[in-house]
Each structure stands twice: as C-alpha cells, then as structure tokens.
Design an enzyme around this catalytic site. Structure first.
Site, short mmCIF file in Angstrom:
data_model
loop_
_atom_site.label_atom_id
_atom_site.label_comp_id
_atom_site.label_asym_id
_atom_site.label_seq_id
_atom_site.Cartn_x
_atom_site.Cartn_y
_atom_site.Cartn_z
N GLU A 24 0.85 -1.19 0.00
CA GLU A 24 0.00 0.00 0.00
C GLU A 24 0.89 1.24 0.00
OE1 GLU A 24 -0.70 2.33 2.86
OE2 GLU A 24 1.19 1.52 3.56
N THR B 288 2.59 -2.82 4.36
CA THR B 288 2.55 -1.36 4.37
C THR B 288 3.86 -0.81 3.82
OG1 THR B 288 3.58 -0.97 6.54
CG2 THR B 288 1.20 -1.44 6.51
N ASP B 289 3.83 0.45 3.45
CA ASP B 289 5.08 1.13 3.17
C ASP B 289 5.69 1.57 4.51
OD1 ASP B 289 7.19 2.36 1.85
OD2 ASP B 289 5.91 3.20 0.30
N PHE B 290 6.82 2.22 4.44
CA PHE B 290 7.65 2.53 5.60
C PHE B 290 6.85 3.24 6.70
CE2 PHE B 290 10.91 4.77 8.00
CZ PHE B 290 11.99 3.90 8.01
#
Length: 985
Positions: A265, A298-300
């Site tokens: 995402e 998820t992204d970071f």
C-alpha cells in the site's frame, strides 16, 4: 390491509430456506504444512510474523565502519518477537552477494534454532540489484518504458531478481505501477510512464520476470500515490473515483490477474483517507473486486504515520486497530518499534476491534508466501559468482541503447559525420558523472555522493575523449548552475570556439522520495545560460538531458540543434550516448509520457477532449483562439536516423459486438537509409460518449525492426471489453455504450477527429459498438455479482428479469446494495452459517405460510400501526427507500423478492445469521408472537429490500397500506450489534 397471496409467501419461505451466502473471493488455499505450522504458532508468534523491521535493528559495525550481523539483537528479535521479515540494506556499508548470503544464513539458523518460521528478507530492487556491490544496474524503470519493449522489462526484472536471490533476498519491492502523470513527483523515474496500457503491459512482464527467478514481486504503491496534488512526495492526492478506476487501478488489476505474489500500500491519502486505513481500496477493491489473495505490506512506518503524519489516529493502538480492521493489510513495515506494534495488535484483539480469524488470515498468507519462496525448505540460494558478470554487462548494454530518446534533430545534425576526428567539446554538469546518469536508489537510498563505488561504466566525457583525439572536456557549471571554480562558462565558451559540435550535458541531482521534492520544473539558471552562451559560438549544439523527471527545457529547446533525452540510463549511459551520437546505434526509444513545456500542470495525452488552451500569440489579453494544449513533446514522440511509413490500415469489421473481435492490421515500411526499429501506436478516438471521452486512447503498441526498404504487417485484436469506460451514473463500474462510434488511428501525431489529407490514410472509418439492443449496464453489473455468488441465479435468467424492469433495470442502488452485502458474507463452507439457516427453518417455518396468515395471533397478539414510510417501501410509484433503512429493519433475517426466480441481496445478508448474533434471541422474545413477528418482518423486508436495491418493485397484487408509523411489537432490541447502523451501500 390486503395481503399477498399465500402462494407467493410460501414460495418466499421456500427460497429463504434454500438460500446460499454470497461469496465474492475464494478462500485462501493452505497447504497441509502451512495449516500445521499455523496451528502450532502462539498468538505472540503470529503477531511476530506480521512484523517487518529495518535491518539496522540487527546490525552493528566494527571499527572500520563495516556492518555485520549483531547476533545478540538478532536472537532477541527472533526468540522474543518472532519477527517475520526484515528489509533494507545496512548503512553506509554495501554488502557483496556473498556477505549478504553469509549474514542471512545466520538469521535462518537462528530461526530454526528457536523453532520459528524463517525470516523473509526484502529489498528495494528498483533498477537491478542496486544494493549489492558490483551488481549490473539496469536503466531506471522510466527508461525501460521508453523502449516500449515489454521483453526488456522482463529481462531487467529477471536480472535484478537473479542477483538478489543470489544474495539470499527473495522478496523484491518492485515494480512501481503508479501512473507517471505528475512531473514534479520525485519518484517519477521509478514509474513506467503515464499510459495505463503501457504500465500494465510492462508491469506484468516485470512481475513475471521476478517471479520466474523464484522470487516474489511486490506491486506498489496501491493506489493513487503517483499523483500528489502539490507534486511533493507523500502528500495528499485528490483523484476522482472515476479516474482512479479508469486509469490508476488498471495496472494493479492486470498484475493481480498475472499472479503477483505481494502488494504494497502507499504513503498517500486519497480524498483525505490514508491508504493504510482505506477500506474502499485496500480491502474492497484489492481483496474483493480484484480477488488478490497474496500478502499486503505497508510502506515505511505507515501504521505509525496514521498518528504522526496523517493525524487520523490518536495513538499507535488506535492506528493499528484502524488499519487491521478496515483494510486487508497483512504485514506492517514497522520499522523500528516492534514491541509497540505487537502490543497494539494484541489490544485490538482483546478489545474486539479485530478477530483472531483476522490475524490467522494474515499469518496464513505470510506463511504461504514463505513456503512458495522455498524458505520453509531451507535457504534461498543462487549463483553468487554470476553477480556482475561480463555477460550481464553486455546484455544490459543492448537494452540501454534502446531506452534513450532522440527528441530533436534539426537539419540532420546527428549522427556526427567523421565521428572519430570531428572537433567536439563536451561540457555541462552531468557530462562527467556516473551518478548523475544513474540516479537515486543506486548503492544508497539517495544515490551515491560520488562515483567511487561504480566498478564499471563510462561518462559521456570519457566515452568521447577515449574515442576521438580531437574531443575536449570543459566543466562550465556545476549541477546547481554555479560556475565551476577552475573551468567557468567563459572557459567553456573559449574551448567551444572553432569547434564543429558542442555536446552539452545538463540535468539534476540524484534523489529519491521525499528529499527529492521540488516546487518548480525549471533547471538552475546557470544551465540555461551555459547553453545560451555556447550557441553564440556557432557550433552545432547537441543537448543531452540526464534526470529523473521532465525538467523544463525552455530556451534550450530553441538553442539546441539536437536534443537527446537520456533520463537515467545507468553507468553504461555514457558509452550508449556516444554510440547514438556517432551513428553506431540508431535510436528507437519513444517518450512514455507527455513532456511539459511549462510549469502549468500538464495533463496526460488521454486528458478529456474538452481540455483546451488559448493560443498565446504574444499579444495582450484577451487571447481568443482556442487550440489543443501544446506540450514540449507529445506522448510516444521519438526520432530515428531513418524514416518509417504506415499504410493499409484496415479493420475486419466496422461493428464490434459481444463475444466477437475486430482484427486490426497495418503495414509499416522502412523508407529511409538505415536499419532501424519503430514503435507502432494504434489509438482510438471516440466520437461522443456519456462520459467526456479522452482526446485519444492507446489500444495497442508493437515494435518492428526493419532493414531499409523492408516492410512488416502488424495485426492485433480489439475486443469489446477494451472499449469499456467508467459510466456517468455510477463511478465504480466499467460499462459499454451501445452505439458508440470510434475511429482507430496509427501514429503519434495522427488526429482522427478532424481528418484531413495528411491523416486520411492513417484513420479507419467509424466503428460501432454493438452491446445489444437490450443492453443495460445496471443489469450487467448486478448479474455479474450474482454470477459469482453461488446463490443459484443463472446469468442469462438474471439479465432477463432485470431487463423486464425497464430502461434502468434494477438501478445502480441495487448493484451497490448487493455488492456491499456480498463483500461481508462468510465463505460458502462456513458451517456456523449453515447451522443457523437450518435453525431458522426448523424454528420459524414449522407451520405453513397459510397457517400463519390465518392464525388468531395475526389478529389479536400483534399491535400494528401502518406508516406512510412502509407504504413507500411497498408501492412502486413511490421513491425507493435507502439501503440504510432496509438494513435497520431487515438485518436480522434472510428475505427474498416476490419473484421466486431471483434472490435479493438481503437473502444473503449476514446479520442475525452471522458470528455475533444468536438466533436464540428470537426465541426468547415474546414467544407467543414469534411466528407472527417473523412473518411481518419477512413481508416488510421483501418489499423494503426490493425497493431499496431495485429501481422499483414489480407486484402482481397490490398491497394497500395505511399511513402513520409502524411498530413491530415485541421485536425492539432484537439483533442489535456493533454493525446495526452500518448501511450496506
């Protein structure tokens, strides 16, 4: 009160008893090994599998700054936190493939020692294995798109996956599938251009290339991340739902169909809702509509960002609960505070925000991914010695040359005649830098500070100086436009005087993500000034641009005799440029996006046909002449040293109908003096459409390599589904328009809207869409849901029934209603649901409907007052009720329409038959009036639902109801739950 015939109610009851729940996506298929492993894991271990940490948490450095695995910390994260995955690269160290393999092998050993599932390693492999020492780098993705060769996408993806897997890293965060429509965006060079078809085609090949090597691709970033309003990274996007589904989601849909194993995402929020908690997209669209069953990460730090960046959650506990409840996310890229994340998941479980089933579902996906990558069988191995091989370098050079765009070539300035002896000056801030021609994500996140870690490659200056004894280099200005200390603009002009050619290399710094934000596409003024001053020498100016996004050329465009858009071809770009400029290689790349002429937001080539500009003729306002908006270079633009001609454009039919196809053919001929390659583009031009049509839309592209005088016939098939668009009455479904007319045209500059002599042979006659005289988009969408539900309604019968209702069928409210219900229904094999259906049948329908109607309880035991609102639900002439109204009354029972052939949405609603509502409540509330109450609810629900979900209720027998309000005595409070007030649409 006049009641429906007993026969109808009896049929209603019988259909109710045989109802089957709606299922929109298949359950996750687990191997016996994964099922066994999942059953063994404790709650803490399961939550650990959902955790992904930065590799820095388990790394320490020696006195020289060299990084190596911290055994103590690694043991802690494995034994105590059961961490499922790591990502990133040790900083500032760059490991060789052997060093990666050694350290990751130690991690696997620790996992087996503590009887934990092995840790899965992931990394950003953007353009080759860019975090592994000596790996061969490919051009950045934007360059690969410029080749318009899907096979190249497959090759560079395989190369990166091969080297990454050799290092023990089987999960690659690639490719980016965002559309490159915002030129300010700092990740523009990571995209595959602006066109959905090109991005989809290249993206599928990229995924296939990675996964062919036994690794997992990760389609990112879902969805809308690439079009931030301000152009700044991680800033909000405002994308209409229609555009989102028409353009932005399409590449993700294609790679899901192709079997991509993971999805990431995005950082972004769309219309105010961050993707990390956006159920509409990251659950409904991705999981339900596309049917994606792989891992979503998820992204970071995105769960944490719900608190500190987006400010939609009050604390981490709130954020994690929101994210896991609302979306289909499986793994959180934490990346540092794993303990806080894991505690938050537990809290969400204990407080009832999420269920144990939700956790099991995610962990099952993660374990399945590990199994598919071979981690449960042992290590991830590859050919360490093959990393950085000469064969890899040679193969990549072939690709690099085909990714560089020749955009201007006045008076055949190029190729340079007598290239080995011509007097040439090479100058400019990017002429002598490998890192500026390679970009970000190279050895480090932002790109290296110097060229020290490149083990191969040539700059433009070096390539020419080594090739031509009369070539000379001057600095001129640095990357910020400042004059070089010992080699100023004056020095460059002095050296250029008397030269035949000056190669000026301009461009921008290296960057990645947020640190690369800019507010203006202009280059530093010093770079424009350098080109202006060099033009005064009367030498022929060859402008070369290195950069990750389309910076404005402004006066350079006029001052240059030839323009080459190299973008970020990699360390081999210098030699590739030398081969192109000297004619050793004939350029063939095309622009995969629309190159802007000004800083005014430039719409993609498929902008609405109503997007027009006024002509600025240099006079004072007002400017009254309306013309198409003019970019610097259009999508698909790119020159060659030879010429190509198109002819014999033809279609097999001037009508395209369901189940059929139209075959399109065209001949391309090389009419120039050199062997070369040409990309043939076929666009469609809609005459008119219920949603404003695009100026044109790419339908096919193919590359042909031809000798002088050689021709080739190209064909492709156009299907009716290719012509779907998101409709005007509903912004969630792609529909057809019966009778729509369109033309097909070949060539980038061809305009088939106003055909003149120039374009007459390049456009087809009008082609008509035949969707069928009875085609109703609402019916098609509704019956598509029923087709996949298992509720037993045949698609053809569904269409017939819907079409009987008139011009709009059952209406889009009905479609929205049944889709909303379908998305919340347990799987078919849910035994609890089956048991409750049987319980309802046995406890409620022991008597026939006829007996119910004639019982004394009907007349004596139930207090009824009739309302106008209830009459509104039943009467065809009245407005339809909302799904919310229907839900509040009907959520505790299955119901059906009075047409026995079709099952309505409420028939399959979970409500009182779901996991949290017990039918025992129905038995203990006013037992003496139970049968009558259920009967009344059935009657009310049938009409209420049918009016809600369909355009109108079609009754054979009129039901006459009085005004005022209705009270169903004895049912107050039945079935109340946490979801009672949630509308179905």
């Amino acid at each position: 009160m006049k009641l429906p015939p007993v026969s109808r109610l009896l049929r209603l009851g019988l259909l109710l008893l045989t109802a089957t729940p709606i299922v929109t996506s298949a359950p996750i298929k687990l191997s016996a090994r994964v099922q066994k492993l999942l059953a063994k894991l404790t709650l803490d271990e399961k939550i650990g599998q959902m955790s992904q940490i930065d590799i820095s948490q388990i790394i320490k450095k020696d006195n020289s700054g060299r990084a190596f695995l911290d055994i103590d910390n690694a043991t802690k994260y494995i034994s105590e936190y059961s961490v499922g995955s790591i990502f990133n690269t040790p900083k500032p160290t760059l490991w060789t493939a052997s060093e990666w393999q050694t350290n990751l092998s130690l991690l696997r050993t620790l996992s087996f020692q503590y009887q934990k599932p092995p840790i899965l390693s992931a990394i950003d492999t953007i353009h080759g294995a860019n975090y592994i020492t000596n790996a061969i780098l490919s051009p950045q993705p934007l360059n690969i798109a410029a080749s318009f060769r899907p096979g190249y996408a497959n090759k560079v993806a395989r190369a990166g996956a091969k080297d990454s897997r050799a290092a023990g890293i089987p999960w690659l965060f690639s490719p980016i599938l965002g559309l490159g429509v915002q030129p300010l965006w700092s990740r523009f060079y990571e995209t595959l251009g602006e066109d959905p078809l090109v991005v989809s085609t290249m993206g599928v090949e990229w995924v296939n290339g990675i996964q062919k090597e036994g690794s997992a691709a990760c389609a990112k970033h879902f969805v809308g991340y690439s079009d931030p309003l301000t152009g700044h990274d991680r800033s909000p996007a405002s994308i209409p739902r229609r555009w989102m589904r028409e353009y932005f989601m399409e590449p993700f849909r294609k790679v899901v169909d192709a079997g991509v194993m993971t999805v990431m995402e995005s950082y972004s929020e769309v219309d105010g809702v961050p993707m990390a908690m956006n159920g509409e997209y990251v659950k409904t669209a991705l999981r339900e509509e596309m049917g994606f069953q792989g891992v979503v990460v998820t992204d970071f730090e995105e769960m944490g960002n719900l608190v500190k960046w987006h400010h939609v959650a009050k604390d981490m506990k709130d954020a994690v609960g929101l994210s896991l409840k609302e979306t289909g996310i499986d793994m959180s890229m934490i990346p540092y505070n794993v303990e806080e994340f894991q505690k938050s998941v537990k809290n969400a479980l204990y407080e009832g925000v999420i269920s144990m089933e939700r956790i099991n579902e995610s962990v099952a996906r993660i374990l399945t991914l590990k199994e598919n990558l071979g981690l449960l069988d042992g290590g991830v191995e590859g050919d360490v010695e093959g990393v950085g091989s000469k064969s890899d370098e040679s193969n990549m050079m072939t690709i690099v040359k085909d990714t560089i765009v020749l955009a201007k070539n006045n008076a055949e300035t190029l190729p340079i005649k007598e290239a080995f002896t011509a007097n040439i000056l090479i100058t400019g801030p990017t002429a002598s830098s490998l890192r500026y021609q390679t970009g970000g994500w190279t050895w480090s996140w932002q790109g290296d500070e110097n060229d020290g870690r490149f083990s191969y490659g040539k700059t433009v200056a070096r390539a020419f100086v080594e090739m031509n004894r009369n070539a000379e280099y001057a600095c001129g200005v640095d990357i910020l436009g400042h004059e070089c200390e010992n080699d100023s603009i004056n020095e460059a002009v002095s050296k250029a005087t008397g030269k035949e050619y000056v190669i000026v290399c301009v461009g921008e710094e290296t960057y990645a993500e947020k640190p690369g934000d800019i507010d203006d596409l202009s280059l530093p003024n010093g770079q424009y000034e350098l080109v202006r001053r060099l033009k005064e020498t009367n030498a022929k100016i060859i402008l070369v641009y290195f950069g990750g996004r389309p910076r404005l050329l402004k006066s350079m465009s006029q001052n240059a005799d030839a323009i080459i858009l190299a973008f970020l071809p990699g360390p081999q770009g210098g030699q590739a440029l030398a081969d192109i400029i000297t004619g050793a290689h004939n350029p063939s790349a095309k622009l995969p996006f629309t190159y802007p002429r000004t800083s005014t937001p430039q719409l993609p080539y498929y902008a609405p046909v109503s997007s027009k500009c006024t002509l600025d003729d240099g006079t004072a306002l007002p400017h009254k002449k309306i013309v198409p908006c003019r970019p610097e270079f259009p999508f698909g633009w790119g020159l060659s040293y030879t010429q190509f001609m198109y002819s014999d454009l033809a279609v097999s039919s001037n009508t395209i109908s369901k189940g059929a196809k139209v075959t399109v053919s065209v001949t391309v001929r090389n009419v120039g003096p050199m062997k070369g390659s040409d990309t043939v583009f076929i666009f469609s031009f809609d005459e008119n459409r219920r949603v404003t049509p695009e100026q044109k839309r790419l339908r096919h592209f193919a590359t042909a390599r031809l000798d002088p005088g050689e021709s080739k016939d190209l064909t492709f098939n156009l299907h009716i589904d290719d012509l779907r668009f998101v409709g005007y009455e509903d912004d969630r479904h792609k529909v057809l328009q019966h009778g729509l007319k369109f033309r097909l045209g070949v060539g980038v500059t061809t305009d088939c809207r106003g055909i003149d002599k120039k374009n007459s042979g390049l456009c087809t006659d009008w082609i008509t869409v035949d969707a069928g005289e009875q085609y109703i988009a609402e019916c098609e969408a509704a019956c598509h849901v029923w087709k996949h539900t298992g509720c037993g309604l045949k698609e053809q019968k569904c269409m017939e029934l819907c079409q009987e209702e008139g011009e709009k069928g059952w209406g889009w409210n009905y479609v929205s209603c049944i889709e909303s219900v379908a998305q919340g229904i347990p799987n078919k094999n849910h035994t609890l649901l089956s048991d409750r259906i049987n319980h309802l049948r046995n406890s409620t329908f022991k008597k026939t409907v006829d007996e119910i109607v004639h019982s004394e309880l009907w007349h004596k035991k139930v207090n009824i007052s009739i309302s106008g609102s209830l009459k509104k639900l039943f009467e065809p002439s009245k407005p339809k009720a909302s799904c919310h109204d229907m839900t509040l009354l009907c959520r505790n029972i299955y119901a059906t329409t009075y047409k026995p052939e079709i099952l309505t949405s409420v028939q399959c609603v979970r409500s009182a038959l779901d996991k949290r509502t017990s039918l025992i409540l129905l038995g203990i509330v006013y037992a003496t009036s139970l049968i009558i109450a259920v009967y009344l609810i059935v009657v009310h629900c049938c009409r209420s639902c049918y009016r809600c979900c369909c355009k109108r209720a079609s009754l054979e027998d009129e039901i006459v109801l009085e005004k005022d309000s209705v009270e169903l005595t004895g049912l107050t409070g039945v079935g109340k739950g946490k979801e009672e007030n949630r509308a179905l649409s």
